[in-house]
Design a protein around this motif. Structure first.
Motif, PDB file in Angstrom:
ATOM      1  N   ARG A 185     -20.375   0.989  27.815  1.00 62.25           N
ATOM      2  CA  ARG A 185     -19.310   0.252  28.509  1.00 62.25           C
ATOM      3  C   ARG A 185     -18.541   1.145  29.483  1.00 62.25           C
ATOM      4  N   GLN A 214     -23.503  -6.748  28.125  1.00 65.44           N
ATOM      5  CA  GLN A 214     -22.525  -6.484  29.175  1.00 65.44           C
ATOM      6  C   GLN A 214     -22.789  -7.360  30.397  1.00 65.44           C
ATOM      7  N   LEU A 273     -24.059   1.049  30.743  1.00 64.93           N
ATOM      8  CA  LEU A 273     -23.838  -0.287  30.176  1.00 64.93           C
ATOM      9  C   LEU A 273     -23.722  -0.207  28.658  1.00 64.93           C
ATOM     10  N   ASP A 314     -17.538   0.116  34.723  1.00 61.42           N
ATOM     11  CA  ASP A 314     -16.540  -0.521  35.590  1.00 61.42           C
ATOM     12  C   ASP A 314     -16.450   0.174  36.950  1.00 61.42           C
ATOM     13  N   TYR A 350     -22.657  -7.591  34.591  1.00 62.16           N
ATOM     14  CA  TYR A 350     -22.713  -6.712  35.761  1.00 62.16           C
ATOM     15  C   TYR A 350     -23.466  -7.431  36.866  1.00 62.16           C
TER      16      TYR A 350
END
Length: 340
Positions: free
Chosen positions: A48, A96, A45, A51, A98
């Protein structure tokens, strides 16, 4: 399984951090039920890089909804959060978004402990060695190599539903010694069982990749250790990198096994997996069961059986240490039936 609000749960501590996920113990405020909060690892996180982990989470939820909820050895998923910024809940400033999965907390111990615990002197491979690779002693109600049969049952259920479940390494498998029951805590590595080779010749994972994992993580050409120290380290737990290379190494090691029955059974499986020649799941199950029966017979007829059993029992005693008490595991109950 439903969408949930994290405020329903009080986090009580980090259970472990892997390459993809962090797992935290938590308690449901109203009921006191013990759960696990699973989210992308903080380091991913922070940079980044989460994904791909989020995509894996989505596959996990889809697979659980379609078939996983019907399999008793899959840890039940209570719910999941929306994809949002959870900094306030976790006391962070990562910035972030999530999803967090909420699972029931598995009973037992992981077959492989947290890698970081190794630096505290914890024998993180003891579960895999004692109960999966060298199950020299088991309760009267538990059959030898019960872990393998349950993993086969689990995989067959996914395969019949059109999936191949991979990454069944020992750290994803919890074990209860008293009953022989396993619980798998991560089913995110799902592939389409009927994937097709791309125009560039790239082969997608198929069921033979699972067969390779069973050989790599749950079989060994080695004999049971004669000293307890041989049970400390996990065996073969690095991810599969090269299909052919892994099989080449396995074949080389099994050719050196003195017991002809074990050697022949192992080399038969390796050759079939190499050629991707198993046409039915039952064919692989039959061959693996024959191999395990040969290994069990070899273990029980060792000339130094009393010595290796004593080493096994010494290693078993490690599970009474404090580090294993952070799991849902009572050594007094779970280990009571494991004695000569």
């Amino acid at each position: 399984m439903e969408q949930v609000d994290l405020r329903r749960y009080e986090a009580t501590g980090v259970l472990g951090i892997g390459a993809d996920y962090e797992a935290r113990a938590a308690i449901e405020r109203e009921t006191g039920r013990q759960v696990v909060l699973k989210r992308p690892a903080p380091q991913t996180l922070r940079h980044r890089l989460h994904d791909g982990i989020e995509a894996r989470t989505d596959r996990l939820l889809q697979g659980y909804q379609e078939v996983g909820h019907t399999i008793p050895t899959i840890v039940p998923i209570v719910g999941y959060t929306e994809r949002a910024n959870h900094d306030a809940y976790f006391g962070e400033t990562l910035g972030q978004t999530y999803r967090v999965i909420v699972e029931e907390r598995a009973s037992g111990i992981p077959l492989m402990g947290d890698l970081k615990a190794r630096f505290r002197g914890v024998p993180i491979g003891v579960g895999q060695n004692l109960f999966a690779l060298f199950p020299l002693i088991q309760p009267a109600t538990t059959l030898p190599f019960v872990i393998h049969q349950q993993l086969l049952d689990l995989e067959e259920a996914f395969f019949q539903a059109g999936y191949v479940l991979l990454d069944l390494r020992p750290h994803n498998v919890f074990y209860e010694p008293a009953t022989g029951r396993i619980t798998v805590i991560d089913c995110g590595a799902l592939a389409d069982a009927h994937g097709v080779v791309t125009r560039r010749g790239v082969r997608p994972p198929d069921i033979h990749d699972f067969y390779l994992e069973m050989l790599k993580f749950y079989t060994t050409p080695q004999l049971p250790p004669v000293q307890a120290s041989g049970y400390r380290e996990p065996y073969g737990v690095r991810p599969v990198v090269n299909f052919e290379g892994e099989l080449d190494q396995m074949a080389q090691h099994f050719r050196a096994v003195a017991n002809s029955r074990v050697q022949e059974a192992a080399l038969t499986i390796i050759a079939q997996v190499r050629q991707r020649a198993y046409t039915t799941f039952q064919d692989f199950r039959h061959d693996l069961t024959a191999y395990l029966e040969a290994v069990h017979s070899m273990h029980q007829t060792l000339p130094n059986l009393a010595e290796v059993r004593q080493a096994w029992l010494e290693a078993l005693h490690w599970l009474r240490a404090d580090d294993w008490q952070r799991y849902r595991f009572s050594p007094e109950t779970e280990l009571a039936g494991l004695a000569l």
